[in-house]
Enzyme design. Structure first.
Site, mmCIF file in Angstrom:
data_model
loop_
_atom_site.group_PDB
_atom_site.id
_atom_site.type_symbol
_atom_site.label_atom_id
_atom_site.label_comp_id
_atom_site.label_asym_id
_atom_site.label_seq_id
_atom_site.Cartn_x
_atom_site.Cartn_y
_atom_site.Cartn_z
ATOM 1 C CD GLU A 10 16.472 72.120 102.385
ATOM 2 O OE1 GLU A 10 16.049 72.888 103.243
ATOM 3 O OE2 GLU A 10 17.587 71.570 102.458
ATOM 4 C CB CYS A 46 22.048 71.444 96.152
ATOM 5 S SG CYS A 46 21.996 72.365 97.697
ATOM 6 C CD GLU A 103 13.209 71.673 105.974
ATOM 7 O OE1 GLU A 103 13.789 71.508 107.061
ATOM 8 O OE2 GLU A 103 12.872 70.729 105.234
HETATM 9 P P1 NAD Z 1 19.094 60.986 95.882
HETATM 10 O O1 NAD Z 1 17.809 61.651 95.595
HETATM 11 O O2 NAD Z 1 19.560 59.902 95.008
HETATM 12 O O3 NAD Z 1 19.053 60.343 97.350
HETATM 13 C C1 NAD Z 1 18.775 61.121 98.497
HETATM 14 C C2 NAD Z 1 18.190 60.228 99.553
HETATM 15 O O4 NAD Z 1 16.932 59.738 99.112
HETATM 16 C C3 NAD Z 1 19.022 59.001 99.883
HETATM 17 O O5 NAD Z 1 18.936 58.762 101.272
HETATM 18 C C4 NAD Z 1 18.317 57.895 99.092
HETATM 19 O O6 NAD Z 1 18.506 56.611 99.632
HETATM 20 C C5 NAD Z 1 16.875 58.330 99.225
HETATM 21 N N1 NAD Z 1 15.987 57.837 98.167
HETATM 22 C C6 NAD Z 1 16.279 57.610 96.869
HETATM 23 N N2 NAD Z 1 15.178 57.178 96.203
HETATM 24 C C7 NAD Z 1 14.164 57.163 97.102
HETATM 25 C C8 NAD Z 1 12.780 56.821 97.027
HETATM 26 N N3 NAD Z 1 12.214 56.405 95.875
HETATM 27 N N4 NAD Z 1 12.037 56.928 98.149
HETATM 28 C C9 NAD Z 1 12.573 57.364 99.303
HETATM 29 N N5 NAD Z 1 13.887 57.671 99.446
HETATM 30 C C10 NAD Z 1 14.669 57.591 98.356
HETATM 31 O O7 NAD Z 1 20.147 62.152 95.986
HETATM 32 P P2 NAD Z 1 21.717 62.035 96.208
HETATM 33 O O8 NAD Z 1 22.328 61.481 94.970
HETATM 34 O O9 NAD Z 1 21.948 61.344 97.504
HETATM 35 O O10 NAD Z 1 22.127 63.579 96.388
HETATM 36 C C11 NAD Z 1 22.474 64.419 95.324
HETATM 37 C C12 NAD Z 1 21.302 65.281 94.920
HETATM 38 O O11 NAD Z 1 20.805 65.976 96.051
HETATM 39 C C13 NAD Z 1 21.652 66.341 93.914
HETATM 40 O O12 NAD Z 1 20.631 66.417 92.949
HETATM 41 C C14 NAD Z 1 21.663 67.628 94.726
HETATM 42 O O13 NAD Z 1 21.422 68.795 94.015
HETATM 43 C C15 NAD Z 1 20.600 67.348 95.723
HETATM 44 N N6 NAD Z 1 20.764 68.177 96.932
HETATM 45 C C16 NAD Z 1 19.932 69.253 97.102
HETATM 46 C C17 NAD Z 1 20.085 70.075 98.230
HETATM 47 C C18 NAD Z 1 19.223 71.303 98.473
HETATM 48 O O14 NAD Z 1 19.295 71.860 99.563
HETATM 49 N N7 NAD Z 1 18.437 71.750 97.512
HETATM 50 C C19 NAD Z 1 21.067 69.768 99.153
HETATM 51 C C20 NAD Z 1 21.889 68.669 98.934
HETATM 52 C C21 NAD Z 1 21.723 67.864 97.805
HETATM 53 O O1 6OD Z 2 23.207 75.365 104.454
HETATM 54 C C1 6OD Z 2 22.158 74.723 104.523
HETATM 55 O O2 6OD Z 2 21.363 74.847 105.483
HETATM 56 C C2 6OD Z 2 21.797 73.784 103.469
HETATM 57 N N1 6OD Z 2 20.584 73.199 103.556
HETATM 58 C C3 6OD Z 2 22.675 73.535 102.473
HETATM 59 C C4 6OD Z 2 22.435 72.677 101.386
HETATM 60 C C5 6OD Z 2 23.429 72.369 100.546
HETATM 61 C C6 6OD Z 2 23.253 71.493 99.421
HETATM 62 O O3 6OD Z 2 24.020 70.687 98.996
#
Ligand code: NAD
Ligand code: 6OD
Length: 472
Positions: free
Chosen positions: A244, A278, A448
């Protein structure tokens, strides 16, 4: 001090790194960083626990999830405290959105797993059926924006499907995962079924975990480029992944919309959680007859929010600087700033930025194409429905979109034409936890939610039996 949780024990190993309160910038925690040895112990513990846990009847695993959900409710205030300390989010939001979703996630997956029928397929003389077995040891890697909501969304489904889990929370928000581990320990969840390791991503716990040969599948929420890195890391072993990832979500406001509801909805979808969801809207397209009024009202609300005592800060100084760099980029790309654009006064060393509304940029601008992940949107007019759909779809991402219209036919037509995993009509972030959740393109791989989670966290084996009498 935040420790790892491995095989039912707290482990204080590895150098420590600081955590900061985003509201003040003050150090408020120290966290142990897991090296390869600590991660290996967690994976080994999970492997040892796997046969016993996977061998339980699903009704018993569901009962475990319900017990843990009850315990989350008993520890509600501890979870709220941990989440607020880590993220700086408004307490009211943690109490109504983030923390209640933990118990709701666990109960939903407990119910769905317990009630899921097996599949059987009949042909003349042939019976086939599927047997589902867990993936095995699942690595759960989550981000910092909705830590408890996203952790429980994955851990609950993985556990009820019979997997043993090693969880790696974000280095920025390890607190609520530590409370979850404590809840599991006190409830007597069998040792090794849920393990938590702390640390960073590349070259640290995240990479050590996802590339560990003892891990059978990786579920990850975070940035799209991190998804790519994880994918490269597991490619040689062809491990299943569920991703995600990021979004660049469009909101479409048609001239026939209930404008009060659309303005209020846009305020939520742009600014909730400091825009660090996100699903947040970063591109608003408003039909020309109502554009001026809508933009004015949104900008007024954005300016008011800058003075809200509960204004949510950015998660870190680094992320604040990234969002501010987009504010500067917008100016250099030629944007008109309708509200915000800077740092609010009177917030001391907190990581706050002003809620910001931009306009006047071409669709090709970086501000309109890259995920900024802050309390900011660009607003532009459109004339026709076809133009609105084409603008919404012209993105490398495909996570979510929101439509505002009173015309039912248009709502169905446009929702069907939008290339995104999720479309909300006259609402935003309204969730039914049984529905598939995820995105297209750079926004992710797989879905999911409900049975879709259970499908990812298990592998079907098809058994086919000839019903013909064996020849003598
Ligand atoms: P990030 O990708 O920097 O980090 C997420 C997690 O991945 C952290 O636990 C980090 O330590 C780990 N990580 C980073 N590099 C890694 C690697 N090379 N190998 C394994 N693990 C690694 O993301 P963030 O800054 O924590 O979160 C913000 C981002 O998450 C935004 O882009 C947002 O859109 C996205 N997001 C998406 C969803 C969704 O449901 N689509 C939900 C929430 C956040
Ligand atoms: O509502 C959820 O189940 C879900 N995965 C939300 C994600 C939000 C992103 O920042």
């Amino acid at each position: 001090m935040i420790r790892h949780f491995i095989d039912g024990e707290w482990v204080a190993e590895g150098e420590t790194f600081p955590g900061y309160d985003p509201r003040t910038g003050a150090e408020n925690a120290r966290v142990h960083e897991a090296g390869p040895g600590v991660v290996d112990r967690a994976v080994t513990a999970a492997r040892r626990a796997l046969p016993g846990w996977a061998g339980l009847p699903v009704a018993e695993r569901s009962a475990w999830l319900r017990r843990l959900a009850d315990a989350m409710e008993e520890r509600f205030e501890d979870l709220v405290d941990a989440e607020v300390a880590d993220t700086g989010k408004p307490r009211a939001q943690a109490r109504t959105l983030d923390i209640p979703r933990g118990a709701a996630n666990f109960r939903t997956f407990a119910d769905i797993a317990a009630q899921r029928p097996d599949n059987a397929y009949h042909l003349p003389g042939t019976l086939s059926y599927t047997v589902r077995r867990p993936l095995g040891v699942v690595a759960v890697v989550v981000p910092w924006n909705l830590p408890f909501l996203l952790t429980t969304w994955k851990v609950g489904a993985a556990l009820v499907a019979g997997n043993a889990v090693v969880l790696k929370p974000s280095e920025l928000t390890p607190g609520s995962a530590a409370v979850l581990a404590d809840i599991a320990a006190r409830a007597g969840l069998p040792s090794g079924v849920l393990n938590v390791v702390n640390g960073f991503g590349a070259g640290s716990a995240g990479e050590f975990l996802t590339t560990h040969p003892g891990v059978d599948g990786v579920t990850f929420t975070g940035e799209s480029r991190t998804g790519s890195a994880i994918m490269r890391g597991v490619a040689d072993r062809v491990k299943p992944v569920s991703f995600e990832l990021g979004g660049k979500n469009a909101g479409l406001v048609f001239a026939d919309a209930d404008l009060d509801a659309a303005v209020a909805g846009a305020v939520r979808s742009v600014f909730t959680n400091g825009g660090q969801v996100c699903l947040c809207t970063e591109r608003l397209y408003v039909q020309r007859p109502v554009f001026e009024e809508f933009a004015g009202r949104l900008a007024k609300r954005a300016a008011e929010l800058a003075h809200d005592g509960d204004l949510m800060p950015m998660i870190s100084a680094e992320h604040r600087d990234k969002v501010l760099s987009y504010y500067r980029l917008a100016l250099s790309e030629g944007a008109t700033v309708l509200a915000g654009g800077g740092v609010p006064s009177g917030r001391g060393k907190g990581y706050h930025v002003e809620p910001t509304v931009l306009t006047g940029l071409p669709h090709s601008s970086r501000v309109n194409r890259e995920e900024m992940f802050g309390p900011v949107c660009h607003i532009a007019p459109f004339d026709t429905e076809a133009e609105a759909v084409s603008l919404a779809n012209d993105s490398e991402y495909g996570l979510a979109a929101t439509l505002w219209t009173r015309d039912l036919s248009r709502a169905h037509r446009v929702a069907g034409a939008i290339e995104a995993g999720l479309v909300w009509v006259n609402t935003w972030f309204l969730r039914d936890l049984r529905t598939p959740f995820g995105g297209l393109r750079l926004s992710g791989i797989g879905r999911e939610g409900g049975v879709h989670s259970l499908d990812f966290y298990s592998e079907p084996t098809t058994v086919t039996i000839s019903l013909e009498p064996a020849s003598e």
